[in-house]
Design a protein around this motif. Structure first.
Motif, PDB file in Angstrom:
ATOM      1  N   TYR A  31      -0.557  12.381  -5.521  1.00 19.59           N
ATOM      2  CA  TYR A  31      -0.804  11.231  -4.659  1.00 19.59           C
ATOM      3  C   TYR A  31      -0.908  11.639  -3.196  1.00 19.59           C
ATOM      4  CZ  TYR A  31       0.214   7.887  -8.378  1.00 19.59           C
ATOM      5  OH  TYR A  31       0.176   7.140  -9.519  1.00 19.59           O
ATOM      6  N   PHE A  33      -1.727   9.589   0.764  1.00 22.60           N
ATOM      7  CA  PHE A  33      -1.728   8.268   1.393  1.00 22.60           C
ATOM      8  C   PHE A  33      -2.119   8.395   2.875  1.00 22.60           C
ATOM      9  CE2 PHE A  33       0.917   6.668  -2.083  1.00 22.60           C
ATOM     10  CZ  PHE A  33       1.604   7.793  -2.477  1.00 22.60           C
ATOM     11  N   TYR A  35      -1.425   6.033   6.315  1.00 24.66           N
ATOM     12  CA  TYR A  35      -0.771   4.891   6.934  1.00 24.66           C
ATOM     13  C   TYR A  35      -1.145   4.847   8.406  1.00 24.66           C
ATOM     14  CZ  TYR A  35       2.576   4.923   3.003  1.00 24.66           C
ATOM     15  OH  TYR A  35       3.174   4.888   1.766  1.00 24.66           O
ATOM     16  N   LEU A  43       4.988   0.880   9.145  1.00 22.51           N
ATOM     17  CA  LEU A  43       3.869   1.621   8.584  1.00 22.51           C
ATOM     18  C   LEU A  43       3.111   0.731   7.616  1.00 22.51           C
ATOM     19  CD1 LEU A  43       6.230   3.931   9.066  1.00 22.51           C
ATOM     20  CD2 LEU A  43       4.479   5.351   8.006  1.00 22.51           C
ATOM     21  N   LEU A  45      -0.084   0.687   4.828  1.00 21.72           N
ATOM     22  CA  LEU A  45      -0.916   1.552   4.001  1.00 21.72           C
ATOM     23  C   LEU A  45      -2.394   1.205   4.172  1.00 21.72           C
ATOM     24  CD1 LEU A  45      -0.901   3.742   1.748  1.00 21.72           C
ATOM     25  CD2 LEU A  45      -0.813   1.851   0.109  1.00 21.72           C
ATOM     26  N   TYR A  48      -5.014   4.988  -0.417  1.00 16.76           N
ATOM     27  CA  TYR A  48      -4.270   5.999  -1.129  1.00 16.76           C
ATOM     28  C   TYR A  48      -5.138   6.585  -2.230  1.00 16.76           C
ATOM     29  CZ  TYR A  48      -3.382   2.519  -4.808  1.00 16.76           C
ATOM     30  OH  TYR A  48      -3.523   1.580  -5.795  1.00 16.76           O
ATOM     31  N   GLY A  96       4.728  11.243  -7.068  1.00 16.09           N
ATOM     32  CA  GLY A  96       4.478   9.873  -7.480  1.00 16.09           C
ATOM     33  C   GLY A  96       4.865   9.515  -8.880  1.00 16.09           C
ATOM     34  N   VAL A 101       9.173   9.302  -7.649  1.00 16.26           N
ATOM     35  CA  VAL A 101       8.550   8.072  -7.153  1.00 16.26           C
ATOM     36  C   VAL A 101       9.100   7.722  -5.783  1.00 16.26           C
ATOM     37  CG1 VAL A 101       8.501   5.578  -7.482  1.00 16.26           C
ATOM     38  CG2 VAL A 101       7.964   7.082  -9.383  1.00 16.26           C
ATOM     39  N   GLN A 104       7.894  10.353  -0.524  1.00 19.18           N
ATOM     40  CA  GLN A 104       6.670  10.792   0.111  1.00 19.18           C
ATOM     41  C   GLN A 104       6.986  11.755   1.239  1.00 19.18           C
ATOM     42  OE1 GLN A 104       4.114   7.523   1.167  1.00 19.18           O
ATOM     43  NE2 GLN A 104       4.210   6.627  -0.875  1.00 19.18           N
TER      44      GLN A 104
ATOM     45  N   TYR B  33      12.088   0.063  -6.607  1.00 18.32           N
ATOM     46  CA  TYR B  33      12.814   1.100  -5.881  1.00 18.32           C
ATOM     47  C   TYR B  33      12.966   0.675  -4.426  1.00 18.32           C
ATOM     48  CZ  TYR B  33      12.126   4.473  -9.675  1.00 18.32           C
ATOM     49  OH  TYR B  33      12.145   5.131 -10.865  1.00 18.32           O
ATOM     50  N   PHE B  35      14.109   2.331  -0.527  1.00 18.85           N
ATOM     51  CA  PHE B  35      14.161   3.602   0.184  1.00 18.85           C
ATOM     52  C   PHE B  35      14.615   3.402   1.625  1.00 18.85           C
ATOM     53  CE2 PHE B  35      11.445   5.385  -3.077  1.00 18.85           C
ATOM     54  CZ  PHE B  35      10.626   4.328  -3.428  1.00 18.85           C
ATOM     55  N   ARG B  50      16.509   7.158  -2.213  1.00 16.55           N
ATOM     56  CA  ARG B  50      15.841   6.227  -3.116  1.00 16.55           C
ATOM     57  C   ARG B  50      16.899   5.599  -4.005  1.00 16.55           C
ATOM     58  NH1 ARG B  50      12.558   9.562  -5.453  1.00 16.55           N
ATOM     59  NH2 ARG B  50      14.275  10.378  -6.685  1.00 16.55           N
ATOM     60  N   PRO B  97       8.134   0.400  -9.512  1.00 15.28           N
ATOM     61  CA  PRO B  97       7.981   1.694 -10.179  1.00 15.28           C
ATOM     62  C   PRO B  97       6.632   1.856 -10.853  1.00 15.28           C
ATOM     63  CG  PRO B  97       9.450   0.279 -11.425  1.00 15.28           C
ATOM     64  CD  PRO B  97       9.191  -0.407 -10.123  1.00 15.28           C
ATOM     65  N   SER B  99       3.839   1.351  -9.603  1.00  9.68           N
ATOM     66  CA  SER B  99       2.795   1.784  -8.676  1.00  9.68           C
ATOM     67  C   SER B  99       3.417   2.565  -7.539  1.00  9.68           C
ATOM     68  CB  SER B  99       2.046   0.574  -8.129  1.00  9.68           C
ATOM     69  OG  SER B  99       1.060   0.972  -7.193  1.00  9.68           O
ATOM     70  N   ALA B 100       3.422   3.863  -7.718  1.00  8.01           N
ATOM     71  CA  ALA B 100       4.082   4.713  -6.719  1.00  8.01           C
ATOM     72  C   ALA B 100       3.434   4.603  -5.362  1.00  8.01           C
ATOM     73  CB  ALA B 100       4.046   6.154  -7.201  1.00  8.01           C
ATOM     74  N   SER B 101       2.243   4.071  -5.316  1.00  8.88           N
ATOM     75  CA  SER B 101       1.528   4.014  -4.053  1.00  8.88           C
ATOM     76  C   SER B 101       1.939   2.839  -3.190  1.00  8.88           C
ATOM     77  CB  SER B 101       0.040   3.906  -4.347  1.00  8.88           C
ATOM     78  OG  SER B 101      -0.192   2.776  -5.160  1.00  8.88           O
ATOM     79  N   LYS B 102       2.461   1.837  -3.792  1.00  9.01           N
ATOM     80  CA  LYS B 102       2.637   0.588  -3.067  1.00  9.01           C
ATOM     81  C   LYS B 102       3.992   0.494  -2.388  1.00  9.01           C
ATOM     82  CE  LYS B 102      -1.311  -1.175  -4.304  1.00  9.01           C
ATOM     83  NZ  LYS B 102      -2.385  -1.423  -3.337  1.00  9.01           N
ATOM     84  N   ILE B 103       4.258   1.402  -1.513  1.00  6.71           N
ATOM     85  CA  ILE B 103       5.498   1.313  -0.743  1.00  6.71           C
ATOM     86  C   ILE B 103       5.275   0.360   0.407  1.00  6.71           C
ATOM     87  CG2 ILE B 103       7.046   2.543   0.795  1.00  6.71           C
ATOM     88  CD1 ILE B 103       6.987   4.868  -0.954  1.00  6.71           C
ATOM     89  N   PHE B 105       6.831  -0.953   3.789  1.00  4.80           N
ATOM     90  CA  PHE B 105       7.825  -0.580   4.789  1.00  4.80           C
ATOM     91  C   PHE B 105       8.235  -1.783   5.619  1.00  4.80           C
ATOM     92  CE2 PHE B 105       8.157   4.051   4.800  1.00  4.80           C
ATOM     93  CZ  PHE B 105       7.060   4.410   4.040  1.00  4.80           C
ATOM     94  N   GLY B 106       9.485  -1.810   6.019  1.00  8.29           N
ATOM     95  CA  GLY B 106       9.920  -2.749   7.029  1.00  8.29           C
ATOM     96  C   GLY B 106       9.407  -2.291   8.391  1.00  8.29           C
TER      97      GLY B 106
END
Lengths: 115, 115
Positions: A31, A33, A35, A43, A45, A48, A96, A101, A104, B33, B35, B50, B97, B99-103, B105-106
Motif C-alpha cells: 500500500y 498513500f 495525504y 491529514l 487522504l 491510495y 496494510g 494494518v 503507515q 482500529y 491509532f 494501534r 480493518p 480497508s487498510a487505506s481508509k485511515i 485522522f483527527g
C-alpha cells in the motif's frame, strides 16, 4: 537509502502549472498513500494504491492524478495547480494487512506553494 | 460516517506535568482500529500505537499510556512526567480493518512542553 523518500522537499509553482511530487519506498510495501496536511484539517487522504496498477480515490482527490507502474514509486501530479492546493503533502506506505494494518510509514513531506 | 474529533487544539504544560490528549471517534463499524501518531517539529509522522476495537485493555509504554473506552467512544492518550521532547502534534486516527487505506485522522493536538 532505505525507507520512504519524497522529492522535492520544497516547491513553489504558479497557478495553472503542472507539478509532480515523487514518492519512493524501499520496503516493497503493497500500500501507498498520498495525504495533504492543512491547518485545522489534520491529514486528508488524496489517493491510495493497494498494489502496482491499482489506485483509488481518497477523501479529496479532485485536481490530482496518480499512477503506480512500479511497486516502489507513487507519483502525485497536480495537472493544473491552484492556490487551494498549497499544502504539505505526505506520502506513506504500509503492508496494510494483518497485524500491520494502519501502521503507515510516512515520508518527510513536500511543502508546496502555489502562487 | 466515520469521524475523529480532537477537541484540544493546543495544550501547553510545564515539564514533568502529566497531560492527557483527548480523542473521540464516531463509526458504525463493529470492528475497527484506532491509532495515535506523533508529528514532532521536524515534520515526519511517527506511528505510536494501534488498538483493535475488541481489545479494551489499557496500554502502557514507558511514560505513555492509552485509555480506550468503547462506551464513550474515546481513546485518550496520557503522557506522564512530560518532557520537552514530547512537544509535537499528536494525531488520533481510525480505520475499519476491511480497508487498510481508509485511515481517518483527527485534526491533531499541538502539545507544547515548557521547561
Amino acid at each position: 537509502d532505505a525507507g520512504i523518500t519524497q522529492s522535492p522537499r520544497y516547491k513553489i509553482t504558479e497557478t495553472g502549472r503542472q507539478v509532480t511530487l515523487m514518492c519512493h519506498q524501499t520496503w516493497s510495501h503493497s500500500y501507498m498513500f498520498w495525504y495533504r496536511q492543512d491547518l485545522g484539517h489534520g491529514l486528508r487522504l488524496i489517493y491510495y494504491s493497494a498494489a502496482a496498477d491499482i489506485t483509488d480515490k481518497g477523501e479529496v482527490p479532485d485536481g490530482y492524478v496518480v499512477s503506480r507502474s512500479k511497486t516502489e514509486n507513487f507519483p502525485l501530479t497536480l495537472e493544473s495547480a491552484t492556490r487551494s492546493q498549497t499544502s504539505v503533502y505526505f506520502c506513506a506506505s504500509s503492508e496494510g494487512m494483518g497485524l500491520a494494518v494502519g501502521e503507515q510509514f510516512f515520508g518527510p513531506g513536500t511543502r508546496l506553494t502555489v502562487l | 460516517a466515520q469521524k475523529v474529533t480532537q477537541a484540544q487544539t493546543e495544550i501547553s504544560v510545564v515539564e514533568k506535568e502529566d497531560v492527557t490528549l483527548d480523542c473521540v471517534y464516531e463509526t458504525r463499524d463493529t470492528t475497527y482500529y484506532l491509532f495515535w501518531y506523533k508529528q514532532p517539529p521536524s515534520g515526519e509522522l511517527v506511528f505510536l500505537i494501534r488498538r483493535n476495537s475488541f481489545d479494551e485493555q489499557n496500554e502502557i509504554s514507558g511514560r505513555y499510556s492509552w485509555n480506550f473506552q468503547k462506551s464513550t467512544s474515546s481513546f485518550n492518550f496520557t503522557i506522564t512526567a512530560s518532557q520537552v521532547v514530547d512537544s509535537a502534534v499528536y494525531f488520533c486516527a481510525l480505520s475499519p480493518p476491511s480497508s487498510a487505506s481508509k485511515i481517518i485522522f483527527g485534526s491533531g493536538t499541538r502539545l507544547s512542553i515548557r521547561p
